[in-house]
Design an enzyme around this catalytic site. Structure first.
Site, PDB file in Angstrom:
ATOM      1  CB  VAL A   8      -0.952   0.057   1.219  1.00 20.90           C
ATOM      2  CG1 VAL A   8      -2.035  -1.005   1.095  1.00 20.90           C
ATOM      3  CG2 VAL A   8      -0.165  -0.118   2.507  1.00 20.90           C
ATOM      4  N   GLY A  11       8.223   4.115   0.808  1.00 18.37           N
ATOM      5  CA  GLY A  11       8.938   5.367   1.138  1.00 18.37           C
ATOM      6  C   GLY A  11      10.410   5.180   0.871  1.00 18.37           C
ATOM      7  CB  THR A  12      13.388   7.259   1.658  1.00 20.32           C
ATOM      8  OG1 THR A  12      12.791   7.585   2.901  1.00 20.32           O
ATOM      9  CG2 THR A  12      13.318   8.420   0.698  1.00 20.32           C
ATOM     10  CE1 TYR A  13      11.431   5.595   7.326  1.00 21.79           C
ATOM     11  CE2 TYR A  13      12.081   3.495   8.253  1.00 21.79           C
ATOM     12  CZ  TYR A  13      11.323   4.645   8.304  1.00 21.79           C
ATOM     13  OH  TYR A  13      10.446   4.817   9.352  1.00 21.79           O
ATOM     14  CB  ALA A  14       9.703   1.452   5.247  1.00 24.99           C
ATOM     15  CB  VAL A  15       8.026  -1.816   1.025  1.00 20.05           C
ATOM     16  CG1 VAL A  15       6.818  -2.176   0.180  1.00 20.05           C
ATOM     17  CG2 VAL A  15       9.218  -1.464   0.146  1.00 20.05           C
ATOM     18  CB  VAL A  16       3.575   0.452   4.093  1.00 22.20           C
ATOM     19  CG1 VAL A  16       2.499   0.143   5.133  1.00 22.20           C
ATOM     20  CG2 VAL A  16       4.591   1.432   4.677  1.00 22.20           C
ATOM     21  CE  LYS A  31       6.899   3.214   8.160  1.00 14.82           C
ATOM     22  NZ  LYS A  31       6.788   4.320   9.148  1.00 14.82           N
ATOM     23  CG  ASP A 124       7.434  14.788   9.849  1.00 13.21           C
ATOM     24  OD1 ASP A 124       7.563  13.836   9.067  1.00 13.21           O
ATOM     25  OD2 ASP A 124       7.101  15.936   9.481  1.00 13.21           O
TER      26      ASP A 124
END
Lengths: 298, 47, 280
Positions: A8, A11-16, A31, A124
């Site tokens: 779904v 990102g730069t450091y992870a796939v969800v 994650k 953030d």
């Protein structure tokens, strides 16, 4: 233990992925932290997410259900939260009331209060990091920039918080800031909920300073002692602070207490900016309308 | 615990280290607050 | 603190801790013997002399030897961190990570030398004191590969819990609260000296099993008691009403609460004395 059914996000450091915890048949978000290609080993964002989420257990902070290694990847199993506040604000087909806004703000402040009393800064906060559970509960998420409040003499980087939600002390490069930076972000989110458009949308870091002070007035040494010691201070444009009437015009649906609360969170001088306790105990949350119960929120 | 086991004295503490920091311009401008530091240290002591 | 991962996953009774170390050592010893047997079967050409040497030398380390070896490296990591000018909390976290690692693994699995720099590098990252692996390798005369090789293994062995509450902040807190409770009865300059001595004691305490048996503030109070018994006892008496069997002075205070406070106070003092013994 878990299935990974559908990707779904990336990102730069992870796939969800969305998945299921077999033993309870509970929907989860997994994650998967990318590990290859990071020359310094495990990514700092992953370390922060794991470190701080492990210590918190609160209805308004995303739950870290489990962490495991698989195929040499680090996997964070988080509670599944299908929506976020940004989606709601942007989707003009969704009508929401002052009572709804009050409810989302209340849950956000409770989540921030829990972080701060654990001496954790989120760093953030923005609408798409405020996720919504199927039961309507709002939860702080994405602790990839979080850190604890550090030792007194420690130098903290000012390059945090997504630009539109970045506090003025950060825009000036402050290195010894406090949880007040999170309170600024919540103030901007509150304004955005009332306006349904971004409140301080700077095009770049310099423009962000200008947009912020044009909207809220340029602070001076009088109301923010030593602000002139920031090297970038004397290059900025001076704007007068808006009058109360001007603020009433901008936020037509806001009550006086709502304006007080928003102005408290958007106080320029971080020393005087309202902290989570002062916000949660403000008149705004005891005047009508009552905050919508989470199950009935859009 | 609702009742913390300490009271932050507003008369301020004898803490030359913190006193020195909170007098520095860049600390003042950043929003540094000695009471936040004291609250943290006392919380760690009484947790 | 009870919600913290440090309390939930890393606090034990002495019996639990001892049993844990015995189990880890036994499992590794079994593996070692297994490997040895396979080695012998695979090497029929071994001479009697070599076989005898194997019998004598290739024996698993004992639990005590493991404990001493791990603590030696924990001590080294703190002094090495000092040489690298790393903050006290980073050094403490590195020592904590190393010691916890060997509450899950045996030195026969991964020798401490191999995990040493990984632990220090990871503690820097975890405590927001980021140093790039290249420059870290240069400073430690090691290689990025050897530093990163066991990073996942370390994180997994730590059960993915990285937050450490060290007694240093509690020391600062008691330094402040003693001023309030013993108002005017304590020389503040002297307190500064007590503070510095206690910091050193706390660093030594991090190498003992006190960190698994007691909370950080209890370790701090034990260090204070060791440093100045009179001052600390006076403070605790006033703070926790540990008045020796005296009736309540002020009649109006609630005897139940007071006795509860006294009970807690006395129990706390006993815990702190126990902790002090272990640290000493």
């Amino acid at each position: 233990e878990y299935s990974k059914e559908k990707k779904v996000g990336e990102g730069t450091y992870a796939v969800v992925y969305v998945g299921t915890k077999y033993s309870t048949n509970r929907k989860v978000a997994i994650k998967e932290i990318k590990t290859s290609g990071f020359k310094d080993g495990l990514d700092m964002s992953a370390i922060r997410e794991v470190k701080y989420l492990q210590e918190m257990n609160h209805v308004n902070v995303i739950e870290l259900i489990d962490v495991f290694m698989a195929q040499n990847n680090l996997n964070l199993v988080l509670e599944f939260l299908p929506a976020d506040l940004e989606m709601i604000i942007k989707d003009s087909s969704i009508l929401f009331t002052n009572a709804d806004i009050k409810s989302w703000l209340l849950m956000t402040l409770r989540g921030v209060h829990h972080c701060h009393r654990n001496f954790i800064l989120h760093r953030d906060l923005k609408p798409n990091n405020l996720l919504l559970a199927p039961d309507g509960q709002l939860k702080l998420a994405d602790f990839g920039l979080a850190r604890n409040m550090g030792s007194p003499q420690e130098i903290l980087t000012s390059n945090v918080v997504t630009r539109w939600y970045r506090a003025p002390e950060l825009l000036f490069g402050a290195k010894h800031y406090t949880g007040a930076i999170d309170m600024w972000s919540v103030g901007v989110i509150f304004a955005e909920l009332m306006l349904r458009i971004p409140y301080l949308p700077g095009k770049d870091d310099i423009d962000q300073i200008d947009v912020t002070f044009r909207a809220l007035g340029t602070p001076t040494d009088r109301d923010w002692p030593e602000i002139s010691t920031f090297s970038t201070y004397n290059k900025i444009q001076f704007y007068p602070p808006p009058s109360r009437d001007e603020l009433r015009r901008r936020f037509a649906a806001a009550t006086e207490n709502a304006l007080d609360l928003m102005c408290g969170m958007l106080t320029m001088n971080p020393h005087k900016r309202w902290d989570p306790t002062k916000c949660l105990t403000s008149e705004f949350f005891v005047e009508l309308p009552e905050p919508t119960v989470p199950e009935e929120l859009p | 615990d609702i009742h913390k086991r300490y009271t932050l004295t507003d008369s301020g503490y004898f803490d030359p280290f913190i006193k020195e920091l909170e007098a520095k311009k860049e600390y003042i401008a950043s929003g540094f607050r000695a009471d936040y530091v004291y609250d943290r240290m006392l919380t760690e002591a009484f947790m | 603190y009870r919600h913290s991962s440090q309390y939930r996953l890393w606090s034990f009774t002495p019996e639990q801790l001892n049993q844990r170390r015995i189990d880890i050592n036994a499992r590794a010893a079994l593996r070692t013997d297994q490997n040895l047997k396979e080695f012998k079967e695979a090497h029929k050409e071994l001479t009697d002399e070599e076989l005898t040497a194997l019998e004598l030398k290739a024996v698993p380390v004992t639990v005590e030897e493991e404990y001493m070896l791990v603590n030696y490296y924990a001590k080294m990591i703190i002094s090495f961190a000092g040489k690298m000018n790393l903050p006290t909390e980073v050094a403490a976290t590195a020592a904590s990570f190393l010691r916890r690692f060997y509450l899950v693994n045996s030195v026969m699995d991964i020798v401490p030398k191999e995990i040493f720099y990984t632990t220090l590098f990871f503690a820097c990252k975890s405590e927001n004191y980021f140093i790039g692996v290249e420059s870290f390798a240069k400073k430690t005369k090691s290689t990025p590969e050897s530093i990163l090789k066991h990073e996942f293994k370390l994180l997994e062995s730590l059960q993915f819990t990285l937050m450490n509450h060290h007694p240093y902040k509690a020391l600062h807190g008691f330094f402040l609260d003693i001023q309030t409770v013993l108002q005017g009865k304590v020389d503040l300059k002297y307190m500064g000296q007590v503070y510095n001595n206690c910091k050193k004691t706390i660093t030594d305490a991090l190498l003992t099993d006190a960190v698994y048996f007691f909370t950080p503030p209890q370790i701090t109070l034990a260090a204070l008691l060791r440093e100045d018994e009179a001052l600390t006892s006076k403070y605790l008496e006033l703070k926790f009403n540990i008045i020796k069997d005296a009736p309540n002075e002020d009649g109006n205070s609630d005897p139940i609460i007071d006795s509860q406070k006294r009970l807690n106070g006395r129990k706390l003092l006993e815990i702190i004395r126990n902790c002090k013994e272990i640290i000493s």
